[in-house]
Design an enzyme around this catalytic site. Sequence first.
Site, PDB file in Angstrom:
ATOM      1  N   HIS A 353       0.799  -1.238   0.000  1.00 11.06           N
ATOM      2  CA  HIS A 353       0.000   0.000   0.000  1.00 11.06           C
ATOM      3  C   HIS A 353       0.819   1.269   0.000  1.00 11.06           C
ATOM      4  O   HIS A 353       0.251   2.358   0.108  1.00 11.06           O
ATOM      5  CB  HIS A 353      -0.920   0.043   1.223  1.00 11.06           C
ATOM      6  CG  HIS A 353      -1.992  -0.985   1.208  1.00 11.06           C
ATOM      7  ND1 HIS A 353      -3.212  -0.773   0.608  1.00 11.06           N
ATOM      8  CD2 HIS A 353      -2.026  -2.234   1.694  1.00 11.06           C
ATOM      9  CE1 HIS A 353      -3.951  -1.851   0.751  1.00 11.06           C
ATOM     10  NE2 HIS A 353      -3.255  -2.758   1.405  1.00 11.06           N
ATOM     11  N   LYS A 532      -8.085  13.715   4.602  1.00  4.36           N
ATOM     12  CA  LYS A 532      -7.193  12.550   4.567  1.00  4.36           C
ATOM     13  C   LYS A 532      -6.184  12.724   5.677  1.00  4.36           C
ATOM     14  O   LYS A 532      -6.149  13.774   6.330  1.00  4.36           O
ATOM     15  CB  LYS A 532      -6.490  12.452   3.208  1.00  4.36           C
ATOM     16  CG  LYS A 532      -5.862  13.768   2.747  1.00  4.36           C
ATOM     17  CD  LYS A 532      -5.234  13.663   1.368  1.00  4.36           C
ATOM     18  CE  LYS A 532      -6.205  13.791   0.221  1.00  4.36           C
ATOM     19  NZ  LYS A 532      -6.280  12.625  -0.639  1.00  4.36           N
ATOM     20  N   ARG A 533      -5.360  11.679   5.939  1.00  2.87           N
ATOM     21  CA  ARG A 533      -4.291  11.860   6.906  1.00  2.87           C
ATOM     22  C   ARG A 533      -3.425  13.054   6.516  1.00  2.87           C
ATOM     23  O   ARG A 533      -3.284  13.373   5.331  1.00  2.87           O
ATOM     24  CB  ARG A 533      -3.440  10.587   6.991  1.00  2.87           C
ATOM     25  CG  ARG A 533      -4.125   9.449   7.723  1.00  2.87           C
ATOM     26  CD  ARG A 533      -4.488   9.808   9.140  1.00  2.87           C
ATOM     27  NE  ARG A 533      -3.324   9.869  10.005  1.00  2.87           N
ATOM     28  CZ  ARG A 533      -3.021   8.959  10.921  1.00  2.87           C
ATOM     29  NH1 ARG A 533      -3.801   7.923  11.117  1.00  2.87           N
ATOM     30  NH2 ARG A 533      -1.940   9.093  11.675  1.00  2.87           N
ATOM     31  N   LYS A 538       1.034  14.363   0.945  1.00  2.32           N
ATOM     32  CA  LYS A 538      -0.334  14.678   0.526  1.00  2.32           C
ATOM     33  C   LYS A 538      -0.520  16.184   0.317  1.00  2.32           C
ATOM     34  O   LYS A 538      -1.507  16.629  -0.258  1.00  2.32           O
ATOM     35  CB  LYS A 538      -1.331  14.156   1.556  1.00  2.32           C
ATOM     36  CG  LYS A 538      -1.334  12.624   1.664  1.00  2.32           C
ATOM     37  CD  LYS A 538      -2.295  12.138   2.742  1.00  2.32           C
ATOM     38  CE  LYS A 538      -2.219  10.646   2.996  1.00  2.32           C
ATOM     39  NZ  LYS A 538      -2.915   9.813   1.988  1.00  2.32           N
ATOM     40  N   THR A 640      -8.468   6.473  -2.125  1.00  2.00           N
ATOM     41  CA  THR A 640      -9.824   5.944  -2.277  1.00  2.00           C
ATOM     42  C   THR A 640     -10.845   7.044  -2.039  1.00  2.00           C
ATOM     43  O   THR A 640     -11.938   7.020  -2.596  1.00  2.00           O
ATOM     44  CB  THR A 640     -10.088   4.775  -1.301  1.00  2.00           C
ATOM     45  OG1 THR A 640      -9.604   5.150  -0.006  1.00  2.00           O
ATOM     46  CG2 THR A 640      -9.390   3.509  -1.752  1.00  2.00           C
ATOM     47  N   LYS A 644     -14.494   8.282  -3.968  1.00  2.25           N
ATOM     48  CA  LYS A 644     -15.770   8.625  -3.312  1.00  2.25           C
ATOM     49  C   LYS A 644     -16.250   9.999  -3.763  1.00  2.25           C
ATOM     50  O   LYS A 644     -17.449  10.201  -4.003  1.00  2.25           O
ATOM     51  CB  LYS A 644     -15.588   8.600  -1.788  1.00  2.25           C
ATOM     52  CG  LYS A 644     -15.238   7.216  -1.250  1.00  2.25           C
ATOM     53  CD  LYS A 644     -14.752   7.262   0.202  1.00  2.25           C
ATOM     54  CE  LYS A 644     -14.052   5.940   0.540  1.00  2.25           C
ATOM     55  NZ  LYS A 644     -13.264   6.008   1.788  1.00  2.25           N
TER      56      LYS A 644
HETATM   57  C1  7GP Z   1      -2.818   3.785   1.875  1.00  2.89           C
HETATM   58  C2  7GP Z   1      -2.229   4.565   0.717  1.00  2.89           C
HETATM   59  O1  7GP Z   1      -1.509   5.675   1.207  1.00  2.89           O
HETATM   60  C3  7GP Z   1      -3.377   5.015  -0.177  1.00  2.89           C
HETATM   61  O2  7GP Z   1      -2.870   5.669  -1.305  1.00  2.89           O
HETATM   62  C4  7GP Z   1      -4.210   3.807  -0.596  1.00  2.89           C
HETATM   63  O3  7GP Z   1      -5.355   4.232  -1.287  1.00  2.89           O
HETATM   64  C5  7GP Z   1      -4.650   3.025   0.618  1.00  2.89           C
HETATM   65  O4  7GP Z   1      -3.524   2.646   1.398  1.00  2.89           O
HETATM   66  C6  7GP Z   1      -5.397   1.769   0.259  1.00  2.89           C
HETATM   67  O5  7GP Z   1      -4.672   1.004  -0.651  1.00  2.89           O
HETATM   68  N1  7GP Z   1      -1.780   3.344   2.796  1.00  2.89           N
HETATM   69  C7  7GP Z   1      -2.046   3.294   4.097  1.00  2.89           C
HETATM   70  O6  7GP Z   1      -3.112   3.621   4.574  1.00  2.89           O
HETATM   71  C8  7GP Z   1      -0.984   2.805   4.955  1.00  2.89           C
HETATM   72  O7  7GP Z   1      -1.151   2.691   6.144  1.00  2.89           O
HETATM   73  C9  7GP Z   1       1.220   2.126   5.254  1.00  2.89           C
HETATM   74  O8  7GP Z   1       0.151   2.489   4.394  1.00  2.89           O
HETATM   75  C10 7GP Z   1       1.434   0.668   5.256  1.00  2.89           C
END
Ligand code: 7GP
Length: 798
Positions: A353, A532-533, A538, A640, A644
């Site tokens: 991810h 978002k975070r 970002k 994601t 939405k």
């Molecule tokens: C997130 C990604 O930053 C985001 O772009 C993606 O849409 C989402 O996963 C689902 O695939 N990553 C995380 O939330 C995360 O915690 C660290 O990544 C392992």
Amino acid sequence: MTYQDARTPGLQDGILHHLTYTIGKDAAHATLHDWRLALSFAVRDRIVDSWFASTRASYEAGAKRVYYLSMEFLIGRLLGDALVNLRLDGEAKAAVEGLGLDFDAVLHDEPDAALGNGGLGRLAACFLESLSTLACPAMGYGIRYEHGLFRQSFDNGRQVEAPETWLQQRHVWEFERPEAAYSIGFGGHVAEQDGRMVWTPAEAVLAEAYDTPVVGWEARWTNTLRLWAARAIDPLDLARFNHGDHVGAAVPEMLARAISRVLYPDDTTEAGKELRLKQEYFFTAASLHDILRRFDSEHGDIRLLPEKVAIQLNDTHPAIAGPELVRLLHDTRGLPFDEAVDIARRTLNYTNHTLLPEALEKWPVPLMARLLPRHMMLIERIDADHAARFPARATHAVADGEVNMGALSFIMANRVNGVSALHTGLMKQTVFADLHALHPGRIVNQTNGVTPRRWLHACNPRLAGIITGTIGEGWIGDLERLAELEPHLGDAGLQQAIAGAKRANKADLADWIGATHGLSVDPDAMFDVQIKRIHEYKRQHLNILEAVALWQAIRANPDAGWTPRIKIFAGKAAPGYVFAKKIIRLVNDVAAVLNADPVTSRYLKVIFLPNYNVTLAERLIPAADLSEQISTAGKEASGTGNMKFALNGALTVGTLDGANVEIRDHVGAENFFLFGMTAEEVVARRAVEGHAGQAIAADPRLAAALAAIHDGAVSPGDPTRYHDITGNLRGPDYFLVCSDFADYWRAQREVDAAYRDAAHWTRMAALNTARSGWFSSDRTIRGYMAEIWGAASLGPRA
Ligand code: 7GP
């Protein structure tokens, strides 16, 4: 159609029954909370039949089962979701109102289960819902955190974190399963006994299961989310207690419980804590024991495992599944080592991810060896065997004194997937280039998706109603049918209805912002939303820098016909991420100054809404005009939220990053405000010495906005407050805020001009909705089923 048969009483009867016999309250004295519990129990009753039927069908078919292992499930509130999927929302509203209660107030009484940080956790929740909708026999496995993601508030603009307490209330959706409990060990030593390696842990905790049914659309199928809670094996040290050490006697229980106490609030940096590794092993080992127990009850021969079981590792957090499965097959069941590895590898799959180096988990070898001594031995052997097979280009999972969990996951996986086309391509070129060369074909793409039940049908009833009125309701279970809207979009009545729904959603949000945050916002202004975070990649700071530049431009020329805008921010920063927290404070400071400016505030306001969570997203997304997806290209794996927003008729201002690329392809370039460098240009630009300085010198607007922040225009009592931010942007600027600023400004002015043509804007927005059907998580899950898991649907309509 509701799922009611002769045995199930009407919902109102069910509510009253549970109020009396489950809650133990008389209607005359029941609180809102009591009513909400009673309604939830009545609704849960309706899920159970579908749940049993699904379980029976899975056993009867002997079909392949999918297991989704995830440290995070950001499920949010469940009552509204369950009502919608059971198609009981109308009946529930009538029943609740018939009892003299406010239906929305009852729904809003439910705590938001924040068992995740962000995208990864919310994706897992959407996937569970789609797995049920598609009648794929599946189970989610995770941790039952007592405290989910921290609650965020602001003190003078600064983020303050408080513990989240969702479990202080009764969690009505879960069923405790004391019979499904496993002892999970840590530490200790390994010795050979009769030719087998035996691990004797030094300590052990109990993993106890709690099951939540996850009902799919129209209750076609119901799967289970099984969350593990940690308990001490002996709840009380009785000898210590009897010796008068009453507190000390409870220590073992406290230590054990710590494992499922809190969700780590970091989504991009591994916590570096022993407890985090313990959490990972705890839930992974409990899940694997449970999976094998179920497998044994259905099938005789363990060699059939890869045919009957597919396990998905959601990022590397459950990566210890590789060595653990090998341990169970080799040490415990006596399969030859190579065969154990082969079976495990054909059963496991891994989703990546993020490519951010600081988020790729690595554990120090000494820590791994101390906590999981047998696993460390197995990891070394797996790694050495893999490297021996590819002597020319070995990629080691164990290197520089660390275990690289990404490499280990890759080596132990049947398929490895990225979450958007761009991200998957970058995985092949960068982090996993060597492993990809050794195993071409192992990496596949599965672009993320979102469930249309929660993210359109339930959260945006006005737009959903219009869509259903135009093309029927088939789109809810088959989102690609939204395309059928397009031929109708020339219809003036439909356009008006769509614009009216957005206007009404915005008016609702404006009322709520006024009531809860005391800021008056004009529902006719453009609602520009970034939620978002908070992270430098970002680039919330790019957005707020543009706000300052726009403020200056309006002040300089107040009568230039500016397009009124409300910039809405929400999101949490990891408690240890100082720079991200500074960005939050900056946004709040900018908001205070701009909102108080009598000249400019008619055209520009800023608000940072505290405590972003699933529930707040459900409120904001239907009311958004503009979706900010402005990450530095190459850094956002997918996104994601971007999907939405498009689905709910917001236009995107965005970079060619993650799934933005595919969104733009689907909705049409003319319905998307593109700006910024490509991922390749980003890499080249970073190599240019002084890139930020050059960009600032070339753009007086950027220079002036930075200078204002630097000189304390938004922090008058404390002019140096933001020198760390301005210093970073004028100096290294790794995320290229300055280099992308001018093009962002250009795109934003195009957004302004487009918004002034209301009819055209509505058409573009409607086209975003009509063309976003591909971004359903149903499509994504079909992709996983066909290309990764080899799993089939068992549904009545399969
Ligand atoms: C997130 C990604 O930053 C985001 O772009 C993606 O849409 C989402 O996963 C689902 O695939 N990553 C995380 O939330 C995360 O915690 C660290 O990544 C392992």
